[in-house]
Design an enzyme around this catalytic site. Structure first.
Site, PDB file in Angstrom:
ATOM      1  N   ARG A  36      66.244  25.811 -18.566  1.00 24.84           N
ATOM      2  CA  ARG A  36      67.499  25.808 -19.313  1.00 24.84           C
ATOM      3  C   ARG A  36      68.541  26.704 -18.657  1.00 24.84           C
ATOM      4  O   ARG A  36      68.204  27.802 -18.187  1.00 24.84           O
ATOM      5  CB  ARG A  36      67.249  26.293 -20.752  1.00 24.84           C
ATOM      6  CG  ARG A  36      66.665  25.211 -21.616  1.00 24.84           C
ATOM      7  CD  ARG A  36      66.156  25.690 -22.940  1.00 24.84           C
ATOM      8  NE  ARG A  36      66.959  26.701 -23.619  1.00 24.84           N
ATOM      9  CZ  ARG A  36      66.632  27.184 -24.812  1.00 24.84           C
ATOM     10  NH1 ARG A  36      65.555  26.761 -25.450  1.00 24.84           N
ATOM     11  NH2 ARG A  36      67.379  28.121 -25.372  1.00 24.84           N
TER      12      ARG A  36
ATOM     13  N   LYS B  20      58.719  29.813 -31.003  1.00 28.08           N
ATOM     14  CA  LYS B  20      58.978  28.811 -32.065  1.00 28.08           C
ATOM     15  C   LYS B  20      58.710  27.388 -31.542  1.00 28.08           C
ATOM     16  O   LYS B  20      57.995  26.618 -32.169  1.00 28.08           O
ATOM     17  CB  LYS B  20      60.439  28.909 -32.555  1.00 28.08           C
ATOM     18  CG  LYS B  20      60.840  30.302 -33.022  1.00 28.08           C
ATOM     19  CD  LYS B  20      62.274  30.354 -33.512  1.00 28.08           C
ATOM     20  CE  LYS B  20      63.328  30.113 -32.436  1.00 28.08           C
ATOM     21  NZ  LYS B  20      63.426  31.179 -31.419  1.00 28.08           N
TER      22      LYS B  20
ATOM     23  N   ARG C 218      70.274  29.919 -38.871  1.00 26.93           N
ATOM     24  CA  ARG C 218      70.522  31.080 -38.020  1.00 26.93           C
ATOM     25  C   ARG C 218      71.579  32.010 -38.594  1.00 26.93           C
ATOM     26  O   ARG C 218      71.865  33.042 -37.987  1.00 26.93           O
ATOM     27  CB  ARG C 218      71.026  30.596 -36.658  1.00 26.93           C
ATOM     28  CG  ARG C 218      69.981  30.568 -35.569  1.00 26.93           C
ATOM     29  CD  ARG C 218      70.652  30.004 -34.348  1.00 26.93           C
ATOM     30  NE  ARG C 218      70.067  30.469 -33.139  1.00 26.93           N
ATOM     31  CZ  ARG C 218      69.160  29.785 -32.438  1.00 26.93           C
ATOM     32  NH1 ARG C 218      68.717  28.628 -32.878  1.00 26.93           N
ATOM     33  NH2 ARG C 218      68.703  30.259 -31.306  1.00 26.93           N
TER      34      ARG C 218
ATOM     35  N   ARG D 292      71.901  36.376 -26.731  1.00 27.61           N
ATOM     36  CA  ARG D 292      71.267  35.583 -27.799  1.00 27.61           C
ATOM     37  C   ARG D 292      70.474  36.498 -28.736  1.00 27.61           C
ATOM     38  O   ARG D 292      70.450  36.296 -29.953  1.00 27.61           O
ATOM     39  CB  ARG D 292      70.336  34.518 -27.178  1.00 27.61           C
ATOM     40  CG  ARG D 292      71.111  33.338 -26.613  1.00 27.61           C
ATOM     41  CD  ARG D 292      70.360  32.573 -25.545  1.00 27.61           C
ATOM     42  NE  ARG D 292      69.089  32.030 -25.932  1.00 27.61           N
ATOM     43  CZ  ARG D 292      68.157  31.617 -25.059  1.00 27.61           C
ATOM     44  NH1 ARG D 292      68.379  31.686 -23.756  1.00 27.61           N
ATOM     45  NH2 ARG D 292      67.028  31.122 -25.483  1.00 27.61           N
TER      46      ARG D 292
ATOM     47  N   ARG E  72      60.391  30.702 -18.445  1.00 23.30           N
ATOM     48  CA  ARG E  72      60.056  29.450 -19.143  1.00 23.30           C
ATOM     49  C   ARG E  72      60.487  28.201 -18.369  1.00 23.30           C
ATOM     50  O   ARG E  72      61.538  28.157 -17.758  1.00 23.30           O
ATOM     51  CB  ARG E  72      60.758  29.438 -20.499  1.00 23.30           C
ATOM     52  CG  ARG E  72      60.744  28.070 -21.158  1.00 23.30           C
ATOM     53  CD  ARG E  72      61.272  28.087 -22.543  1.00 23.30           C
ATOM     54  NE  ARG E  72      62.578  28.701 -22.674  1.00 23.30           N
ATOM     55  CZ  ARG E  72      63.139  28.967 -23.851  1.00 23.30           C
ATOM     56  NH1 ARG E  72      62.480  28.718 -24.961  1.00 23.30           N
ATOM     57  NH2 ARG E  72      64.325  29.510 -23.894  1.00 23.30           N
TER      58      ARG E  72
END
Ligand code: AP5
Length: 232
Positions: free
Chosen positions: A161, A13, A88, A172, A127
């Site tokens: 992160r 996203k 969400r 998640r 990431r």
């Protein structure tokens, strides 16, 4: 045009939103980024969100909807919105409709990025992002063209992160399955869901999203043309 990029953690996203803002008059509204900024600044919202985000849970609907409302007010009607990580929950989806109506806007598309779960874990745990502009990279799939230098802004600092570890990512994903995926049927009934195979290379995912936006513009054009000929 206002669109939602919908998909589980690591679906791409943020990566795709960054591309869209560079090529269209659109702004990325990422509730994750807004919350991380609040955590960094130690605001009351940040203090409330910090622990929840580190565990991979969801921050309260009221907080994230208020953040979105404020951003839309600030950006004005001429710029399109890319909702990234919002809504969400079913409550947030209903709140988004109310907020958009209040700002005289409407949702054009929900673009769902489909990616299988093991790929998501692999993506999220590899990431890293540019500390300056937020461009997203990956240890194996998307390294900067020049090692250690951001492709977009030439900054040399990058960050990872704290919630990008396997345990939190799996939580998640469970939250996504339980609370976010159920909002899709409501958008399907409205005929605004478009699906993109998010397992493809980043550039092909981008091309598919661009095609959706181009088709939408083509469809909008005859309506505008007939409106203006009626006026003339
Ligand atoms: P948020 O920041 O929204 O995180 P997320 O939804 O978990 O999504 P990610 O940012 O992890 O993934 P992405 O889809 O953007 O993937 P990316 O493009 O980076 O939320 C974080 C937390 O904040 C939540 O857990 C929650 O606590 C809270 N929160 C946020 N919004 C909330 C809300 N509305 N309500 C309540 N709480 C909220 O890509 C991932 C990696 O893969 C990158 O390295 C990228 O380079 C790579 N990649 C991308 N696409 C491809 C591809 N096609 N092929 C190969 N690699 C790819």
């Amino acid at each position: 045009m206002d669109i939602i990029l919908l998909g589980p953690p690591g679906a791409g996203k943020g990566t795709q939103a960054h591309h869209l803002v560079q090529h269209h008059r659109m702004r990325q509204l990422s509730t994750g980024d807004m919350l991380r900024a609040a955590v960094k600044a130690n605001t009351p919202i940040g203090l409330e969100a910090k622990g929840i985000m580190e565990r991979g849970g969801l921050v309260s609907d009221d907080i994230v909807s208020a953040l979105i409302d404020a951003e839309l007010l600030a950006m004005g009607p001429a710029t399109g919105a890319i909702f990234d990580g919002y809504p969400r929950t079913a409550v947030q989806a209903a709140e988004l409709d109310t907020i958009l109506a209040r700002h005289g806007r409407k949702l054009d598309y929900v673009i769902e990025l489909e990616v299988d779960e093991e790929t998501l874990v692999d993506r999220v745990t590899g990431r890293f992002t540019c500390a300056n502009c937020g461009e997203s990279y990956h240890d194996r799939y998307r390294l900067p063209r020049v090692a250690g230098v951001c492709d977009i802004c030439a900054a040399t600092e990058f960050k990872r992160r704290p919630d990008d570890n396997e345990e939190t990512v799996r939580h998640r994903m469970a939250e996504y399955r339980a609370k976010t995926a159920p909002i899709l049927p409501g958008y399907e009934e409205r005929g605004i869901v478009r699906r993109v195979d998010g397992m493809q290379p980043i550039s092909q995912v981008t091309a598919d999203i661009e095609q959706i936006l181009a088709n939408a513009q083509l469809r909008a054009r005859p309506a505008r043309a007939s409106r203006s000929s009626g006026q003339g």
